[in-house]
Design a protein around this motif. Structure first.
Motif, PDB file in Angstrom:
ATOM      1  N   HIS A 226       0.869  -1.181   0.000  1.00 23.06           N
ATOM      2  CA  HIS A 226       0.000   0.000   0.000  1.00 23.06           C
ATOM      3  C   HIS A 226       0.908   1.234   0.000  1.00 23.06           C
ATOM      4  O   HIS A 226       1.550   1.546   1.005  1.00 23.06           O
ATOM      5  CB  HIS A 226      -0.912   0.001   1.218  1.00 23.06           C
ATOM      6  CG  HIS A 226      -1.906  -1.122   1.240  1.00 23.06           C
ATOM      7  ND1 HIS A 226      -1.559  -2.401   1.633  1.00 23.06           N
ATOM      8  CD2 HIS A 226      -3.219  -1.170   0.892  1.00 23.06           C
ATOM      9  CE1 HIS A 226      -2.632  -3.190   1.549  1.00 23.06           C
ATOM     10  NE2 HIS A 226      -3.640  -2.465   1.094  1.00 23.06           N
ATOM     11  N   ALA A 227       0.930   1.933  -1.126  1.00 21.68           N
ATOM     12  CA  ALA A 227       1.890   3.026  -1.312  1.00 21.68           C
ATOM     13  C   ALA A 227       1.726   4.128  -0.280  1.00 21.68           C
ATOM     14  O   ALA A 227       2.710   4.782   0.102  1.00 21.68           O
ATOM     15  CB  ALA A 227       1.742   3.603  -2.719  1.00 21.68           C
ATOM     16  N   GLN A 228       0.497   4.354   0.215  1.00 21.59           N
ATOM     17  CA  GLN A 228       0.262   5.443   1.154  1.00 21.59           C
ATOM     18  C   GLN A 228       0.960   5.219   2.494  1.00 21.59           C
ATOM     19  O   GLN A 228       1.173   6.181   3.248  1.00 21.59           O
ATOM     20  CB  GLN A 228      -1.238   5.658   1.379  1.00 21.59           C
ATOM     21  CG  GLN A 228      -1.963   4.488   2.029  1.00 21.59           C
ATOM     22  CD  GLN A 228      -2.473   3.476   1.029  1.00 21.59           C
ATOM     23  OE1 GLN A 228      -2.064   3.470  -0.133  1.00 21.59           O
ATOM     24  NE2 GLN A 228      -3.386   2.615   1.457  1.00 21.59           N
ATOM     25  N   VAL A 229       1.323   3.986   2.798  1.00 17.89           N
ATOM     26  CA  VAL A 229       1.987   3.693   4.070  1.00 17.89           C
ATOM     27  C   VAL A 229       3.318   4.439   4.172  1.00 17.89           C
ATOM     28  O   VAL A 229       3.691   4.916   5.247  1.00 17.89           O
ATOM     29  CB  VAL A 229       2.179   2.175   4.252  1.00 17.89           C
ATOM     30  CG1 VAL A 229       3.087   1.873   5.443  1.00 17.89           C
ATOM     31  CG2 VAL A 229       0.829   1.493   4.426  1.00 17.89           C
ATOM     32  N   ALA A 230       4.025   4.565   3.063  1.00 12.34           N
ATOM     33  CA  ALA A 230       5.307   5.283   3.087  1.00 12.34           C
ATOM     34  C   ALA A 230       5.114   6.734   3.518  1.00 12.34           C
ATOM     35  O   ALA A 230       5.898   7.270   4.316  1.00 12.34           O
ATOM     36  CB  ALA A 230       5.972   5.212   1.712  1.00 12.34           C
ATOM     37  N   GLU A 231       4.051   7.375   3.002  1.00  8.53           N
ATOM     38  CA  GLU A 231       3.790   8.768   3.376  1.00  8.53           C
ATOM     39  C   GLU A 231       3.365   8.868   4.831  1.00  8.53           C
ATOM     40  O   GLU A 231       3.807   9.767   5.564  1.00  8.53           O
ATOM     41  CB  GLU A 231       2.703   9.361   2.471  1.00  8.53           C
ATOM     42  CG  GLU A 231       2.332  10.795   2.808  1.00  8.53           C
ATOM     43  CD  GLU A 231       3.500  11.763   2.761  1.00  8.53           C
ATOM     44  OE1 GLU A 231       3.465  12.773   3.496  1.00  8.53           O
ATOM     45  OE2 GLU A 231       4.457  11.519   1.992  1.00  8.53           O
ATOM     46  N   PHE A 232       2.519   7.951   5.300  1.00  7.25           N
ATOM     47  CA  PHE A 232       2.123   7.945   6.714  1.00  7.25           C
ATOM     48  C   PHE A 232       3.347   7.763   7.611  1.00  7.25           C
ATOM     49  O   PHE A 232       3.464   8.397   8.666  1.00  7.25           O
ATOM     50  CB  PHE A 232       1.119   6.818   6.982  1.00  7.25           C
ATOM     51  CG  PHE A 232      -0.193   6.966   6.263  1.00  7.25           C
ATOM     52  CD1 PHE A 232      -0.657   8.199   5.851  1.00  7.25           C
ATOM     53  CD2 PHE A 232      -0.977   5.848   6.001  1.00  7.25           C
ATOM     54  CE1 PHE A 232      -1.868   8.331   5.185  1.00  7.25           C
ATOM     55  CE2 PHE A 232      -2.190   5.958   5.346  1.00  7.25           C
ATOM     56  CZ  PHE A 232      -2.640   7.204   4.937  1.00  7.25           C
ATOM     57  N   TYR A 233       4.244   6.888   7.190  1.00  5.91           N
ATOM     58  CA  TYR A 233       5.458   6.606   7.964  1.00  5.91           C
ATOM     59  C   TYR A 233       6.351   7.848   8.045  1.00  5.91           C
ATOM     60  O   TYR A 233       6.925   8.158   9.096  1.00  5.91           O
ATOM     61  CB  TYR A 233       6.184   5.443   7.297  1.00  5.91           C
ATOM     62  CG  TYR A 233       7.302   4.806   8.078  1.00  5.91           C
ATOM     63  CD1 TYR A 233       7.236   4.626   9.457  1.00  5.91           C
ATOM     64  CD2 TYR A 233       8.449   4.342   7.408  1.00  5.91           C
ATOM     65  CE1 TYR A 233       8.261   4.021  10.148  1.00  5.91           C
ATOM     66  CE2 TYR A 233       9.474   3.731   8.094  1.00  5.91           C
ATOM     67  CZ  TYR A 233       9.377   3.573   9.466  1.00  5.91           C
ATOM     68  OH  TYR A 233      10.409   2.966  10.141  1.00  5.91           O
ATOM     69  N   ARG A 234       6.437   8.577   6.943  1.00  2.00           N
ATOM     70  CA  ARG A 234       7.214   9.825   6.942  1.00  2.00           C
ATOM     71  C   ARG A 234       6.590  10.855   7.883  1.00  2.00           C
ATOM     72  O   ARG A 234       7.296  11.549   8.625  1.00  2.00           O
ATOM     73  CB  ARG A 234       7.326  10.386   5.528  1.00  2.00           C
ATOM     74  CG  ARG A 234       8.383   9.712   4.665  1.00  2.00           C
ATOM     75  CD  ARG A 234       8.616  10.467   3.367  1.00  2.00           C
ATOM     76  NE  ARG A 234       7.496  10.328   2.443  1.00  2.00           N
ATOM     77  CZ  ARG A 234       7.416   9.373   1.533  1.00  2.00           C
ATOM     78  NH1 ARG A 234       8.372   8.461   1.413  1.00  2.00           N
ATOM     79  NH2 ARG A 234       6.367   9.323   0.722  1.00  2.00           N
ATOM     80  N   ARG A 235       5.275  10.972   7.835  1.00  3.85           N
ATOM     81  CA  ARG A 235       4.588  11.926   8.715  1.00  3.85           C
ATOM     82  C   ARG A 235       4.806  11.566  10.181  1.00  3.85           C
ATOM     83  O   ARG A 235       5.008  12.453  11.023  1.00  3.85           O
ATOM     84  CB  ARG A 235       3.087  11.936   8.406  1.00  3.85           C
ATOM     85  CG  ARG A 235       2.726  12.526   7.057  1.00  3.85           C
ATOM     86  CD  ARG A 235       1.216  12.479   6.873  1.00  3.85           C
ATOM     87  NE  ARG A 235       0.824  12.774   5.507  1.00  3.85           N
ATOM     88  CZ  ARG A 235      -0.431  12.723   5.068  1.00  3.85           C
ATOM     89  NH1 ARG A 235      -1.407  12.373   5.899  1.00  3.85           N
ATOM     90  NH2 ARG A 235      -0.714  12.999   3.807  1.00  3.85           N
ATOM     91  N   ARG A 236       4.737  10.300  10.473  1.00  2.62           N
ATOM     92  CA  ARG A 236       4.955   9.846  11.854  1.00  2.62           C
ATOM     93  C   ARG A 236       6.342  10.247  12.342  1.00  2.62           C
ATOM     94  O   ARG A 236       6.514  10.700  13.487  1.00  2.62           O
ATOM     95  CB  ARG A 236       4.788   8.331  11.918  1.00  2.62           C
ATOM     96  CG  ARG A 236       5.024   7.695  13.278  1.00  2.62           C
ATOM     97  CD  ARG A 236       4.807   6.193  13.159  1.00  2.62           C
ATOM     98  NE  ARG A 236       4.916   5.525  14.427  1.00  2.62           N
ATOM     99  CZ  ARG A 236       5.995   4.909  14.875  1.00  2.62           C
ATOM    100  NH1 ARG A 236       7.101   4.893  14.135  1.00  2.62           N
ATOM    101  NH2 ARG A 236       6.009   4.306  16.046  1.00  2.62           N
TER     102      ARG A 236
END
Length: 262
Positions: A226-236
């Motif tokens: 799920h590509a969006q996980v990378a962005e969520f991980y960066r935000r975290r």
């Protein structure tokens, strides 16, 4: 291993879901596969369909891991890749009893530790090996309503990171598969969390297996279906407090949903 030699692989949790799809993809790509699961009938069906060598065992126990690796080595000659895929959800919140915490940690973490302990010495001596951990996006982002799962999957990612740090310059490739919702029995058993896990789209196990194969070609550590996980991980990582506030809003919505269903 010679570049043109077939891959010799072990897949745990292979009686269904991601494990069965991984076994099928590996076989389709010419690999020799030993499949293992504690579900003997499901495992036998997969072995009949794919032509894999089946080792019924509980890969979360020390004895089970030893049996799988011994039988796989005897059958394959050597193990080139180990897909530590078996996993459980394991409880919910603080009410989860100690024995469920212990079982969840055994399956989701210690199974990896026990397998790596047996595999690494020979792999280091040979100068190659691949260890793929099926973790979860919960191991990068947490999952509301599932403390043992979140904690154990964080630990699974951390252990994979440690393996990569320790053995990555000795010819060992370590990868962590971190999907969100996947159309498996585990998702079906997630109860009220099922819709939340599927909000970004639940992938088929076969789609996940295809992405794992792609990631095996460039040896990337994080495999994120799920590509969006990378962005969520960066935000975290960049603003943890803002991320936690967002997760608390998600928790509030989940609590409201539970109240509506009671």
């Amino acid at each position: 291993m010679a570049a043109d030699a077939p891959l010799r692989a072990v897949v745990t949790g292979a009686a269904g879901g991601i494990g069965a799809a991984l076994a099928a993809k590996l076989v389709a790509e010419g690999a020799s596969v030993v499949a293992t699961d504690r579900d003997e009938s499901g495992l036998a069906a997969i072995a009949d369909r794919l032509g894999t060598y089946a080792v019924p065992a509980d890969a979360a126990t020390a004895y089970g891991v030893e049996r799988v690796i011994e039988e796989a080595t005897a059958h394959l000659g050597e193990i080139d890749a180990y897909f530590a895929n078996a996993g459980v959800i394991g409880g919910a919140g603080l009410e989860t009893p100690d024995e469920v915490w212990a079982q969840t940690l055994d399956v989701n973490v210690m199974a990896h530790v026990r397998a790596a302990r047996l595999l690494m010495p020979a792999w280091v001596e040979r100068g190659h090996g691949r260890f793929v951990v099926t973790a979860s996006a919960a191991g990068l982002l947490s999952m509301i309503g599932a403390a043992p799962y979140s904690v154990s999957k964080h630990a699974a990612v951390a252990f994979a990171e440690w393996l990569s740090i320790t053995y990555g310059d000795k010819g060992i490739v370590v990868q962590a598969l971190c999907p969100q919702g996947v159309q498996t029995a585990m998702l079906d058993q997630a109860g009220e969390l099922r819709d939340l896990l599927s909000a970004q789209g639940a992938l088929t196990p076969e789609a996940v297996a295809e992405l794992v194969w792609e990631a095996m070609q460039d040896d990337r550590f994080l495999i994120l279906p799920h590509a969006q996980v990378a962005e969520f991980y960066r935000r975290r990582a960049s603003d943890t407090d803002a991320w936690l506030r967002g997760m608390r809003r998600l928790q509030a919505g989940f609590d409201q949903l539970k109240e509506q269903n009671t």
